[in-house]
Write an enzyme that holds these catalytic residues in place. Structure first.
Site, mmCIF file in Angstrom:
data_model
loop_
_atom_site.group_PDB
_atom_site.id
_atom_site.type_symbol
_atom_site.label_atom_id
_atom_site.label_comp_id
_atom_site.label_asym_id
_atom_site.label_seq_id
_atom_site.Cartn_x
_atom_site.Cartn_y
_atom_site.Cartn_z
ATOM 1 N N ARG A 82 0.867 -1.199 0.000
ATOM 2 C CA ARG A 82 0.000 0.000 0.000
ATOM 3 C C ARG A 82 0.890 1.231 0.000
ATOM 4 N NH1 ARG A 82 -3.601 -0.503 5.034
ATOM 5 N NH2 ARG A 82 -4.881 -1.915 3.811
ATOM 6 N N ARG A 152 -1.854 6.321 9.679
ATOM 7 C CA ARG A 152 -2.014 5.793 8.306
ATOM 8 C C ARG A 152 -2.118 6.920 7.279
ATOM 9 N NH1 ARG A 152 -3.808 0.457 8.217
ATOM 10 N NH2 ARG A 152 -3.089 -0.613 10.078
ATOM 11 N N LYS A 214 -3.426 0.852 15.070
ATOM 12 C CA LYS A 214 -3.491 1.768 13.924
ATOM 13 C C LYS A 214 -4.133 3.095 14.321
ATOM 14 C CE LYS A 214 -5.964 -0.890 11.174
ATOM 15 N NZ LYS A 214 -6.997 -1.470 10.279
ATOM 16 N N LYS A 216 -5.802 6.837 12.512
ATOM 17 C CA LYS A 216 -6.222 7.410 11.228
ATOM 18 C C LYS A 216 -6.583 8.898 11.341
ATOM 19 C CE LYS A 216 -7.576 2.991 9.347
ATOM 20 N NZ LYS A 216 -8.619 2.130 8.777
ATOM 21 N N CYS A 433 -15.300 -3.403 0.286
ATOM 22 C CA CYS A 433 -13.888 -3.625 0.617
ATOM 23 C C CYS A 433 -13.335 -4.690 -0.331
ATOM 24 C CB CYS A 433 -13.752 -4.081 2.061
ATOM 25 S SG CYS A 433 -14.385 -5.752 2.314
ATOM 26 N N CYS A 439 -7.819 -11.014 0.949
ATOM 27 C CA CYS A 439 -7.871 -10.643 2.366
ATOM 28 C C CYS A 439 -7.978 -11.890 3.252
ATOM 29 C CB CYS A 439 -9.047 -9.717 2.641
ATOM 30 S SG CYS A 439 -9.097 -9.285 4.382
ATOM 31 N N CYS A 478 -16.209 -8.503 6.411
ATOM 32 C CA CYS A 478 -16.177 -8.889 7.828
ATOM 33 C C CYS A 478 -16.393 -7.637 8.666
ATOM 34 C CB CYS A 478 -14.853 -9.586 8.165
ATOM 35 S SG CYS A 478 -13.479 -8.455 8.466
ATOM 36 N N CYS A 482 -13.897 -2.390 6.647
ATOM 37 C CA CYS A 482 -13.062 -1.624 5.722
ATOM 38 C C CYS A 482 -13.917 -0.908 4.672
ATOM 39 C CB CYS A 482 -12.065 -2.536 5.030
ATOM 40 S SG CYS A 482 -10.944 -3.347 6.162
HETATM 41 FE FE1 SRM Z 1 -8.945 -2.282 6.343
HETATM 42 C C1 SRM Z 1 -7.398 -4.863 7.822
HETATM 43 C C2 SRM Z 1 -8.213 -3.554 3.347
HETATM 44 C C3 SRM Z 1 -9.803 0.653 4.961
HETATM 45 C C4 SRM Z 1 -10.555 -1.389 9.231
HETATM 46 N N1 SRM Z 1 -7.923 -3.924 5.715
HETATM 47 C C5 SRM Z 1 -7.336 -4.856 6.543
HETATM 48 C C6 SRM Z 1 -6.491 -5.830 5.700
HETATM 49 C C7 SRM Z 1 -5.101 -5.290 5.619
HETATM 50 C C8 SRM Z 1 -6.520 -7.305 6.171
HETATM 51 C C9 SRM Z 1 -5.410 -7.747 7.089
HETATM 52 O O1 SRM Z 1 -5.204 -7.145 8.172
HETATM 53 O O2 SRM Z 1 -4.739 -8.713 6.754
HETATM 54 C C10 SRM Z 1 -7.255 -5.710 4.342
HETATM 55 C C11 SRM Z 1 -6.424 -6.032 3.116
HETATM 56 C C12 SRM Z 1 -7.299 -6.608 2.026
HETATM 57 C C13 SRM Z 1 -6.601 -6.686 0.716
HETATM 58 O O3 SRM Z 1 -6.387 -7.828 0.233
HETATM 59 O O4 SRM Z 1 -6.276 -5.654 0.139
HETATM 60 C C14 SRM Z 1 -7.821 -4.308 4.467
HETATM 61 N N2 SRM Z 1 -8.879 -1.559 4.526
HETATM 62 C C15 SRM Z 1 -8.631 -2.263 3.401
HETATM 63 C C16 SRM Z 1 -8.899 -1.428 2.171
HETATM 64 C C17 SRM Z 1 -7.985 -1.741 1.000
HETATM 65 C C18 SRM Z 1 -10.369 -1.590 1.786
HETATM 66 C C19 SRM Z 1 -10.763 -0.988 0.446
HETATM 67 O O5 SRM Z 1 -11.392 -1.734 -0.274
HETATM 68 O O6 SRM Z 1 -10.483 0.184 0.163
HETATM 69 C C20 SRM Z 1 -8.736 -0.027 2.778
HETATM 70 C C21 SRM Z 1 -7.307 0.441 2.753
HETATM 71 C C22 SRM Z 1 -7.200 1.836 3.256
HETATM 72 C C23 SRM Z 1 -5.819 2.421 3.142
HETATM 73 O O7 SRM Z 1 -5.442 2.781 2.035
HETATM 74 O O8 SRM Z 1 -5.149 2.548 4.175
HETATM 75 C C24 SRM Z 1 -9.153 -0.290 4.213
HETATM 76 N N3 SRM Z 1 -9.931 -0.649 7.026
HETATM 77 C C25 SRM Z 1 -10.300 0.407 6.244
HETATM 78 C C26 SRM Z 1 -11.282 1.200 6.910
HETATM 79 C C27 SRM Z 1 -11.994 2.414 6.331
HETATM 80 C C28 SRM Z 1 -11.237 3.677 6.572
HETATM 81 O O9 SRM Z 1 -10.100 3.683 7.059
HETATM 82 O O10 SRM Z 1 -11.812 4.721 6.271
HETATM 83 C C29 SRM Z 1 -11.508 0.600 8.142
HETATM 84 C C30 SRM Z 1 -12.566 1.030 9.193
HETATM 85 C C31 SRM Z 1 -12.195 2.259 9.906
HETATM 86 C C32 SRM Z 1 -11.414 1.945 11.143
HETATM 87 O O11 SRM Z 1 -10.200 1.774 11.048
HETATM 88 O O12 SRM Z 1 -12.036 1.827 12.197
HETATM 89 C C33 SRM Z 1 -10.631 -0.556 8.203
HETATM 90 N N4 SRM Z 1 -8.918 -2.997 8.266
HETATM 91 C C34 SRM Z 1 -9.687 -2.524 9.298
HETATM 92 C C35 SRM Z 1 -9.467 -3.358 10.443
HETATM 93 C C36 SRM Z 1 -10.093 -3.171 11.844
HETATM 94 C C37 SRM Z 1 -9.234 -2.298 12.674
HETATM 95 C C38 SRM Z 1 -9.721 -2.151 14.085
HETATM 96 O O13 SRM Z 1 -9.815 -1.012 14.540
HETATM 97 O O14 SRM Z 1 -10.002 -3.149 14.738
HETATM 98 C C39 SRM Z 1 -8.561 -4.365 10.055
HETATM 99 C C40 SRM Z 1 -8.010 -5.522 10.917
HETATM 100 C C41 SRM Z 1 -6.898 -5.072 11.812
HETATM 101 O O15 SRM Z 1 -6.322 -4.006 11.683
HETATM 102 O O16 SRM Z 1 -6.580 -5.880 12.688
HETATM 103 C C42 SRM Z 1 -8.256 -4.113 8.680
HETATM 104 FE FE1 SF4 Z 2 -10.818 -7.886 4.677
HETATM 105 FE FE2 SF4 Z 2 -12.728 -7.606 6.451
HETATM 106 FE FE3 SF4 Z 2 -11.376 -5.508 5.639
HETATM 107 FE FE4 SF4 Z 2 -13.045 -6.621 3.988
HETATM 108 S S1 SF4 Z 2 -13.630 -5.677 5.930
HETATM 109 S S2 SF4 Z 2 -10.951 -6.028 3.497
HETATM 110 S S3 SF4 Z 2 -12.893 -8.728 4.535
HETATM 111 S S4 SF4 Z 2 -10.545 -7.161 6.785
#
Ligand code: SRM
Ligand code: SF4
Length: 569
Positions: A82, A152, A214, A216, A433, A439, A478, A482
């Protein structure tokens, strides 16, 4: 490692993630050794987690997992990378290198725009990792701080209409990003082969063990909430006078993820703590981050984000600590309003007389397929365009700063590659997402089923004469959320393969959390319920009443006012 919880007199063990950071020698671990190890395509032990601090995740293709397991083969390890791109702006010319890399070195040959205004490569083999970092470095980019327990990629309003103060806001997004970046030389040494400098590393803001979780940040220009600020830990809402930003309203503690069935986890909206004049911005950013660094929970990662710290100690105490650390007093919040969240599509002239074209990118996935040559089209534009590409927080792209004389040339490319589709408002406001196949946390499909779900919903809307209306519709594979489903008017959250929980009642501007309506639904059941709700909406709505507002007024679900008590009950 142990710490004392004095109040309860309980000794709690720090999480393994803390041990990894502590022992990592400022994020180096033994990554260099793993890069030389040709026996496996993956990273081993702590390095699996440490590479995330460098912006990469080790993944394997879940579609192939079983087959490879049966063949007794190692999972097909490959990395997702990323990029760091504060505010989402990248010179169009640079895109060509990014496109080339995707073609030559990634398994999927696609580029994925994320909803945090950047892009990801999926499927980079370990042996090609240095190559991607060098390519990024050559064009002035990096992937530092885009994953794991750091600040981030910083979001910034991308609507070109706001361009007079956009440039300033964008500069702030950059400034804050650089200010909060890890200072370790590990990235340069490992990926760019830069010489080891024999000074002791020092992380003046993040500390040796970085943040508990993390973190943000957003910089927002009202009235557009395209960045979905309420989902973020730290937010700066620009307050302008005569087209100059004079200060920011500061909101903290947003976050969306929860764990199915775990009532100690809940999504939360960022809360206002006060206004600051612009010159205090970095001081306040540092105070917020270091307070979370010092007070955040390091014994339970599910309870470690800023919102839980705030809940544990109280917003007032957190605010006073920021004031103390920054040596400032917050002023009262200045007036601001939000009117929308989505992107504005099509051509528009900006304040500098340049043209901007917002293109809808299906699932944010830049690729060529039978129907669309989006990837090739974008490259053709990059070859002639002297301005920028802006990635939006809704996974779309703006071809921005197009001079008058280039407008026709670019429009011709857009037409010949069919980059503009005639799509519904509903589709424009939908998002998913990544989920399967890359993922590892996915419970249900998201990106790969979004289009199908939208088509079904479009049919329902058409049936009830609502085709000109829109609903913010989002799918997440899930409850990590995301896809920000929990801020949607209709949000689906994966429960298990082909089953989702259905949440309704978010609003258009993203300031209300949706509530569960039905649990564990199959696709057929989802459309059964949505058909009913949309029909009633069409028959009983007040004039122009949005779907999300309607289902709250009619009490299909209870409005979430305090998520801590209302989300699960
Ligand atoms: Fe996310 C984890 C994809 C925005 C909350 N996210 C992941 C991972 C890296 C899975 C992993 O940990 O192994 C996913 C990778 C999938 C893949 O194959 O690409 C993933 N997240 C994404 C993206 C690519 C979704 C998208 O379709 O755009 C976004 C990348 C953003 C970026 O460029 O940095 C993405 N993730 C978000 C958002 C939305 C936002 O930030 O506005 C959230 C919810 C907001 C928040 O953080 O509360 C989000 N992602 C999570 C979480 C839960 C974190 C937590 O607070 O518990 C995880 C899991 C973790 O971190 O343990 C996670
Ligand atoms: Fe993966 Fe869950 Fe984030 Fe979708 S919402 S990209 S399934 S960690």
């Amino acid at each position: 490692m142990k710490i004392n919880d004095k109040k309860k007199n309980i000794v709690k063990k720090l999480t393994d993630a803390e041990r990894i950071k502590e022992n990592s020698n400022y994020l180096r671990g033994t990554i260099i050794n793993d890069l030389k190890n040709e026996i496996t395509n993956g990273f081993i032990g702590d390095n699996f987690s440490l590479i995330r601090f460098h912006g990469m995740y080790q993944q394997d293709d879940r579609d192939l997992r079983l087959e490879r397991y049966e063949q007794k083969l190692e999972p097909r390890h490959a990395m997702m990378l990323r990029c760091r791109l504060p505010g989402g702006i990248i010179q169009a010319k640079k895109w060509l290198k990014i496109n080339d890399f995707a073609n030559k070195y990634t398994l999927y040959k696609t580029i994925r725009l994320t909803n945090r205004q950047t892009f990801q490569f999926h499927g980079i083999l370990k042996k090609h990792l240095k190559c991607v970092h060098k390519m990024l470095h050559d064009i002035g980019l990096d992937s530092l701080g885009t994953a794991n327990d750091v600040n981030r990629n910083i979001l910034c309003t991308s609507n070109p209409l706001a361009s007079l103060i956009h440039q300033e806001a964008y500069k702030w997004a950059h400034k804050i990003s650089n200010f909060l970046l890890p200072r370790t030389r590990a990235y340069a040494e490992i990926w760019l082969d830069q010489k080891k400098i024999f000074t002791t590393d020092h992380e003046p803001i993040l500390g040796k063990t970085y943040l508990p979780r993390k973190f943000k940040t957003t910089v927002v220009i009202p009235p557009y909430n395209d960045v979905d600020l309420y989902a973020n830990d730290m937010n700066f809402i620009a307050i302008a006078k005569k087209d100059k930003i004079i200060g920011f309203n500061v909101l903290i503690g947003g976050g969306l993820s929860f764990i199915h069935g775990n009532k100690n986890t809940w999504p939360f909206l960022a809360q206002e703590i006060g206004y600051i004049p612009i010159e205090h911005t970095l001081l306040v950013a540092k105070a917020i981050v270091t307070t979370q660094r010092d007070w955040g929970n390091r014994t339970d990662r599910a309870n470690a984000k800023t919102r839980y710290t705030i809940n544990n100690i109280g917003l007032d105490v957190f605010k006073k600590e920021i004031e103390k650390r920054a040596n400032i007093s917050f002023e009262r919040i200045r007036d601001y309003t939000f009117i929308s969240r989505g992107d504005r599509f099509g051509w528009i002239k900006d304040i500098n007389d340049n043209w901007n074209l917002t293109l809808f990118v299906k699932n944010g996935r830049i690729c060529d397929n039978n129907n669309h040559l989006f990837k090739s089209g974008l490259c053709e534009i990059a070859k002639v365009h002297e301005g920028n590409f802006r990635i939006t927080s809704n996974q779309n792209i703006i071809i921005s700063d197009i001079s008058k004389d280039k407008k026709n040339i670019i429009n011709n490319i857009v037409q010949s590659y069919k980059l503009i589709d005639n799509i519904s408002h509903l589709r424009k406001n939908s998002m998913a997402c990544v989920s399967f196949p890359t993922c590892p946390l996915a419970m249900a499909e998201a990106e790969r089923v979004l289009s199908f779900f939208v088509t079904q919903l479009e049919n329902i809307m058409l049936k009830y004469g609502l085709e000109q209306e829109t609903i913010v519709f989002r799918i997440s594979g899930c409850p990590n959320n995301c896809g920000r489903s929990i801020l949607a008017e209709i949000g689906l959250i994966g429960k298990s393969l082909s089953r989702y929980n259905l949440y309704i009642g978010g609003n258009k501007i993203g300031s209300r959390i949706a509530k569960i309506y039905k649990e564990n639904l199959t696709e057929k059941e989802i459309f059964f319920h949505l058909k009913y709700l949309i029909q009633v909406w069409s028959e009983e709505r007040n004039e122009k009443e949005d779907f999300g507002d309607f289902v709250i007024r009619k009490q299909f679900v209870k409005e979430i006012i305090n998520p801590i008590s209302d989300f699960w009950n």
